[in-house]
Design a protein around this motif. Structure first.
Motif, mmCIF file in Angstrom:
data_model
loop_
_atom_site.group_PDB
_atom_site.id
_atom_site.type_symbol
_atom_site.label_atom_id
_atom_site.label_comp_id
_atom_site.label_asym_id
_atom_site.label_seq_id
_atom_site.Cartn_x
_atom_site.Cartn_y
_atom_site.Cartn_z
ATOM 1 N N THR A 83 0.808 -1.221 0.000
ATOM 2 C CA THR A 83 0.000 0.000 0.000
ATOM 3 C C THR A 83 0.844 1.275 0.000
ATOM 4 N N SER A 85 2.610 4.476 -0.990
ATOM 5 C CA SER A 85 2.328 5.396 -2.096
ATOM 6 C C SER A 85 3.234 6.608 -2.006
ATOM 7 N N ASN A 87 3.401 10.379 -4.282
ATOM 8 C CA ASN A 87 2.762 11.162 -5.328
ATOM 9 C C ASN A 87 3.806 11.690 -6.310
ATOM 10 N N ALA A 132 -4.103 3.772 8.399
ATOM 11 C CA ALA A 132 -3.457 4.478 7.294
ATOM 12 C C ALA A 132 -2.632 5.642 7.822
ATOM 13 N N GLU A 134 -0.685 9.011 6.365
ATOM 14 C CA GLU A 134 -0.384 9.902 5.253
ATOM 15 C C GLU A 134 0.649 10.908 5.734
ATOM 16 N N ARG A 136 2.612 14.324 4.759
ATOM 17 C CA ARG A 136 2.458 15.469 3.869
ATOM 18 C C ARG A 136 3.685 16.370 3.870
ATOM 19 N N THR A 182 2.814 14.174 -0.968
ATOM 20 C CA THR A 182 2.104 13.178 -0.165
ATOM 21 C C THR A 182 2.758 11.817 -0.353
ATOM 22 N N SER A 183 2.734 11.068 0.712
ATOM 23 C CA SER A 183 3.214 9.694 0.713
ATOM 24 C C SER A 183 2.509 8.995 1.862
ATOM 25 N N GLY A 184 2.444 7.685 1.801
ATOM 26 C CA GLY A 184 1.811 6.983 2.911
ATOM 27 C C GLY A 184 1.773 5.484 2.713
ATOM 28 N N TYR A 185 1.108 4.842 3.652
ATOM 29 C CA TYR A 185 0.948 3.393 3.618
ATOM 30 C C TYR A 185 -0.093 3.002 4.655
ATOM 31 N N THR A 186 -0.433 1.727 4.667
ATOM 32 C CA THR A 186 -1.356 1.181 5.649
ATOM 33 C C THR A 186 -0.643 0.132 6.473
#
Length: 193
Positions: A83, A85, A87, A132, A134, A136, A182-186
């Motif tokens: 998951t 991510s 951007n 999740a 996120e 920023r 933005t970037s992130g994961y779960t």
């Protein structure tokens, strides 16, 4: 409270962090695949962001169950790097970055697999909560993901050419300045008895 780690340096950091509860805390150097404790000694066990680094996370889960008393609770938190991510305008490069990050872990998707591992190991009353995250701001993402190092590794491995890596870093810096990074994961918080 008993903390177990194979790393002397991490145990030293844990000792520093637990100074205020030193009389209630024991830190042990050991292997989670062969916990240096007799069976059925703990009411509860917790493992946090360790399973992703193991080729066979089930082995450690079974060992944690061995040292828990009947009716004990096992809590695990770990990430699902499928998951991850970031951007970027170029989705092909973003996909390559996601794959490189995921593949840098022995069990990159273990977060979503924990419930099934718990069930296969005989735990009951299993609950899972996805969490999740996120990010920023690039500074925090750099601390969490070490993006510069990731890009350098990808160049060394042939997954990116140097101009692509440089362009990605420049885009990340631009997005950071504009407030559009933005970037992130779960990750998954899972518990069972």
């Amino acid at each position: 409270i008993v903390g177990i780690d194979a790393s002397e340096s991490l145990l030293a950091r844990a000792a520093e962090r637990t100074k205020g509860i030193q009389e209630q805390c024991s830190l042990v150097r050991g292997d989670l695949a062969a916990i240096p404790c007799r069976a059925e000694v703990f009411d509860a066990c917790r493992i946090d962001r360790v399973l992703q680094h193991l080729c066979q996370p089930e082995t450690v889960i079974r060992e944690l169950i061995r040292v828990m008393q009947p009716g004990g609770v096992l809590v695990a938190f770990d990430n699902d790097w499928d998951t991850f991510s970031i951007n970027l305008y170029d989705q092909d490069i973003a996909a390559r970055i996601r794959r490189a990050w995921h593949d840098s872990f022995a069990s990159g998707r273990v977060g979503r697999d924990i419930s099934g591992i718990f069930e296969a190991c005989g735990l009951t009353g299993i609950h899972a909560e996805p969490r999740a995250l996120e990010l920023r701001d690039l500074t925090t993402a750099q601390q969490v993901f070490d993006l510069r190092d990731l890009l350098e590794r990808m160049v060394r491995d042939g997954a990116l050419v140097p101009p692509e890596a440089a362009a990605v870093w420049e885009e990340l810096l631009r997005r950071s300045r504009k407030g559009t990074f933005t970037s992130g994961y779960t990750g998954y918080l899972v518990w069972g008895m």
